[in-house]
Design a protein around this motif. Sequence first.
Motif, mmCIF file in Angstrom:
data_model
loop_
_atom_site.group_PDB
_atom_site.id
_atom_site.type_symbol
_atom_site.label_atom_id
_atom_site.label_comp_id
_atom_site.label_asym_id
_atom_site.label_seq_id
_atom_site.Cartn_x
_atom_site.Cartn_y
_atom_site.Cartn_z
ATOM 1 N N PHE A 512 60.997 6.434 -5.732
ATOM 2 C CA PHE A 512 59.459 6.365 -5.115
ATOM 3 C C PHE A 512 59.159 6.979 -3.906
ATOM 4 C CE2 PHE A 512 55.198 9.499 -5.299
ATOM 5 C CZ PHE A 512 55.911 10.429 -5.165
ATOM 6 N N LYS A 513 58.686 7.335 -2.704
ATOM 7 C CA LYS A 513 58.291 7.003 -1.369
ATOM 8 C C LYS A 513 56.621 7.898 -1.403
ATOM 9 C CE LYS A 513 60.172 5.759 2.501
ATOM 10 N NZ LYS A 513 59.422 4.906 2.678
ATOM 11 N N THR A 514 55.619 7.042 -0.881
ATOM 12 C CA THR A 514 54.481 7.997 -1.206
ATOM 13 C C THR A 514 54.029 8.515 -0.078
ATOM 14 O OG1 THR A 514 53.418 5.755 -0.624
ATOM 15 C CG2 THR A 514 53.326 6.430 -3.446
ATOM 16 N N LYS A 515 53.908 9.854 0.263
ATOM 17 C CA LYS A 515 53.731 10.640 1.514
ATOM 18 C C LYS A 515 52.659 10.805 1.591
ATOM 19 C CE LYS A 515 58.614 12.290 1.117
ATOM 20 N NZ LYS A 515 59.793 13.613 1.322
ATOM 21 N N ALA A 516 51.830 10.983 0.750
ATOM 22 C CA ALA A 516 49.873 11.505 0.809
ATOM 23 C C ALA A 516 49.553 10.478 0.009
ATOM 24 C CB ALA A 516 50.475 12.410 0.613
ATOM 25 N N GLU A 517 47.967 10.142 0.576
ATOM 26 C CA GLU A 517 47.447 9.928 -0.507
ATOM 27 C C GLU A 517 46.651 10.586 -1.829
ATOM 28 O OE1 GLU A 517 43.031 8.646 1.043
ATOM 29 O OE2 GLU A 517 44.047 8.417 2.935
ATOM 30 N N ARG A 518 46.838 8.956 -3.144
ATOM 31 C CA ARG A 518 46.701 9.383 -4.397
ATOM 32 C C ARG A 518 46.014 8.918 -4.515
ATOM 33 N NH1 ARG A 518 50.881 12.638 -6.616
ATOM 34 N NH2 ARG A 518 53.084 12.767 -5.139
ATOM 35 N N SER A 519 44.924 9.148 -5.566
ATOM 36 C CA SER A 519 44.487 8.469 -6.543
ATOM 37 C C SER A 519 44.124 8.556 -7.771
ATOM 38 C CB SER A 519 43.098 8.896 -5.290
ATOM 39 O OG SER A 519 42.527 9.223 -4.493
ATOM 40 N N TYR A 520 43.697 7.079 -8.404
ATOM 41 C CA TYR A 520 43.487 6.916 -9.539
ATOM 42 C C TYR A 520 45.093 7.876 -10.612
ATOM 43 C CZ TYR A 520 38.914 7.136 -8.953
ATOM 44 O OH TYR A 520 37.898 6.504 -8.337
ATOM 45 N N CYS A 521 46.345 6.908 -10.076
ATOM 46 C CA CYS A 521 47.240 7.682 -11.115
ATOM 47 C C CYS A 521 48.301 6.978 -11.586
ATOM 48 C CB CYS A 521 48.294 8.086 -10.172
ATOM 49 S SG CYS A 521 48.410 7.336 -8.583
ATOM 50 N N LYS A 522 48.777 6.722 -12.317
ATOM 51 C CA LYS A 522 49.630 6.140 -12.772
ATOM 52 C C LYS A 522 51.958 6.810 -12.493
ATOM 53 C CE LYS A 522 50.853 6.076 -17.603
ATOM 54 N NZ LYS A 522 50.048 5.373 -18.910
ATOM 55 N N PHE A 523 52.846 5.386 -12.122
ATOM 56 C CA PHE A 523 53.674 6.226 -11.881
ATOM 57 C C PHE A 523 54.303 5.440 -12.975
ATOM 58 C CE2 PHE A 523 51.450 6.329 -7.447
ATOM 59 C CZ PHE A 523 52.371 6.440 -7.188
ATOM 60 N N LYS A 524 55.348 6.427 -13.255
ATOM 61 C CA LYS A 524 56.155 6.116 -15.193
ATOM 62 C C LYS A 524 57.951 6.366 -14.227
ATOM 63 C CE LYS A 524 55.240 8.996 -18.295
ATOM 64 N NZ LYS A 524 54.408 8.946 -19.211
ATOM 65 N N ILE A 525 58.655 5.597 -15.524
ATOM 66 C CA ILE A 525 59.981 6.218 -14.883
ATOM 67 C C ILE A 525 59.997 7.461 -16.630
ATOM 68 C CG2 ILE A 525 61.110 4.473 -15.955
ATOM 69 C CD1 ILE A 525 63.393 5.160 -14.497
ATOM 70 N N THR A 526 60.571 8.800 -16.239
ATOM 71 C CA THR A 526 60.939 9.901 -16.872
ATOM 72 C C THR A 526 61.872 10.302 -16.972
ATOM 73 O OG1 THR A 526 58.742 10.003 -17.285
ATOM 74 C CG2 THR A 526 59.834 12.164 -18.356
ATOM 75 N N ASP A 527 63.229 10.558 -17.830
ATOM 76 C CA ASP A 527 64.550 10.619 -17.934
ATOM 77 C C ASP A 527 65.028 9.681 -16.452
ATOM 78 O OD1 ASP A 527 64.169 11.940 -20.126
ATOM 79 O OD2 ASP A 527 63.357 13.893 -18.967
ATOM 80 N N GLY A 528 65.113 8.786 -15.793
ATOM 81 C CA GLY A 528 65.537 8.031 -15.237
ATOM 82 C C GLY A 528 64.982 8.688 -13.409
ATOM 83 N N VAL A 529 63.877 9.192 -13.394
ATOM 84 C CA VAL A 529 63.298 9.563 -12.461
ATOM 85 C C VAL A 529 61.468 9.437 -12.780
ATOM 86 C CG1 VAL A 529 61.902 12.050 -11.575
ATOM 87 C CG2 VAL A 529 63.789 11.885 -12.253
ATOM 88 N N VAL A 530 61.490 8.729 -11.198
ATOM 89 C CA VAL A 530 59.653 8.697 -11.264
ATOM 90 C C VAL A 530 59.001 9.583 -10.777
ATOM 91 C CG1 VAL A 530 57.991 7.019 -10.201
ATOM 92 C CG2 VAL A 530 59.864 6.515 -9.890
ATOM 93 N N LYS A 531 57.653 9.512 -12.603
ATOM 94 C CA LYS A 531 57.005 10.398 -12.169
ATOM 95 C C LYS A 531 55.190 9.928 -12.223
ATOM 96 C CE LYS A 531 60.245 13.426 -13.443
ATOM 97 N NZ LYS A 531 59.639 15.051 -14.515
ATOM 98 N N VAL A 532 54.314 10.830 -11.935
ATOM 99 C CA VAL A 532 52.807 10.414 -10.856
ATOM 100 C C VAL A 532 52.870 11.104 -12.562
ATOM 101 C CG1 VAL A 532 51.681 10.378 -9.593
ATOM 102 C CG2 VAL A 532 53.719 10.106 -8.771
ATOM 103 N N GLU A 533 51.227 10.631 -12.648
ATOM 104 C CA GLU A 533 49.871 10.917 -13.785
ATOM 105 C C GLU A 533 49.281 10.237 -13.537
ATOM 106 O OE1 GLU A 533 50.463 8.628 -18.269
ATOM 107 O OE2 GLU A 533 52.394 10.146 -17.381
ATOM 108 N N ASN A 534 48.636 11.276 -13.702
ATOM 109 C CA ASN A 534 46.930 10.891 -13.388
ATOM 110 C C ASN A 534 46.146 10.082 -14.474
ATOM 111 O OD1 ASN A 534 46.377 12.443 -11.597
ATOM 112 N ND2 ASN A 534 45.597 14.582 -12.360
ATOM 113 N N LEU A 535 45.393 8.917 -14.560
ATOM 114 C CA LEU A 535 44.729 7.933 -15.232
ATOM 115 C C LEU A 535 43.776 8.685 -15.696
ATOM 116 C CD1 LEU A 535 44.837 5.191 -13.090
ATOM 117 C CD2 LEU A 535 46.359 5.316 -15.033
#
Length: 535
Positions: A512-535
Amino acid sequence: MKNGFFILENKDDGLFMTIRPAVEGGKQVKVEDVYKYLDNGNVTKYSHANVKKAVEELSVTDTAVTFQLTPKPLDIDIDEQAYVSIATDRMSATVVFYPPTPNGKKMTTQGLIKDILNYKIKFGIDEEFLAGLCIEHEYFTDYVFARGIPLVEGKPAKITYHFNTKPTKKPTINPDGTVDYRKLDNISRVNKGQLIAELQPEVQGSNGKDILGNILKCTVEKHLVLKGDKNCEMTEDGLKMYSKVDGHAKLVSGVVNLSNVYEVKNNVDNSTGDIEYSGNVYIKGNVNSGFSIKAKGDVIVDGVVEGADITCGGQIVLKRGIQGMGSGVIRARGNVVAKFIENARVISGGFIETESIIQSNVSATGDINVGGKKGFITGGTVAAGKGVRAKMIGSPMGVHTNIEVGVSPLKRERYKEIKNDILIKTKDIDKLYPILASFWKKIGNGDLISPQQHDYIKKISATVKQLEKIIKQEKEEAEEIEAEITSGQSATVEVSGTVYPDVDINISGAFFKTKAERSYCKFKITDGVVKVENL
């Protein structure tokens, strides 16, 4: 205390029974006791209802009850009877005597023992006591005539260690978010002459035996001994261990290791040269560029580490961090705790705890936690087996930063290779087993075997053993990788502040490559894909 009892009496108008109550806590007469007595005396035609009513009335009135059993007198003689009962735990047996009618026969010792043997009681019988009972006894009274040998359980051995065998090795986090690197529960210090460990030896129990002859086996308690290295002094009885040095203690595979600490009061520089030590190393000053420290234990540096090389078998604590200048390298089999990491290579077999990572190549088998007041990762590569936590990753200027967590693709490929190799070697063994089976069958039939055949079978046996050994080793390695893969799937990257653009995040091979700023988040893998969710 006296048990209840009953007697029979013939009268003109029938056969009567009198039941007397127990006194002072004795056992009351039971309906079943009366039935059994009458049946054994061949008294069959009587009023069961009257018996039951009398026993019930006795429990209410607590006085003797007389009632009619049969409407006509019976010309019978009931012999003296003895009823045997076995305790539920089969550790004792009792006998109760019931009286005969006036012309009935007394119980003989031989008759009593015969009755007892019918109950399969084989052990603990007091025959002398039984012989005496047949001469003199009270009716309706319990007599214990057989006792087993109780099982006696032992006590397991216990070793008490008088030092911290499981130090936390983590720094104290102050209320304001700063990290106090001076307060570390990471070394179990000991003084010369200090009691280190005590042994409470095991106490073996003894087997028991119940009255049916069954052996009751006790647990065999494991024997333990105090084990220590050359710096440990044992008492003659082997029950206490003392320290022969001022230093620190560690428990490694049940063996106490005591080591004194090599202390450098100033900098590691030309005045000290490179340092190599079998225990812990404590540097009160800096570690200058170009010098190295090798220790089997822990390394603690109060000052700054420059472009130096530090390798240890324990953990590394850098209270003021490392300014590696592009050449500094830190390698620890355990954890690494540093104020900051800048332009350095850091490898940890445990976790890494720091306040900032700048343009460095950092890896840890466990977690990497970048906290404190700063808590940022900028530039370089940060890799962790379990997870990465930071306040900020990347920079507003778009500095390229790599974050890797979980199991690497190389490890996954190695896992596939191992599983395939195990399958191939297992098939090879399956082909060789029939040859060995045929050979042993010929031996069993007495067939003649030539020397060449013997040599051939030896080679096959050796091949099978070697294959089995390799398979065992590969299975152990595969299990370790499986555990890493399982834990790697749950690895995460957590950002409690901001993650900036141009940050590459790799979780167990998913990118996963970040293209914009994100705050208070968590990156995890779901079904082989990196997903982002809020903390």
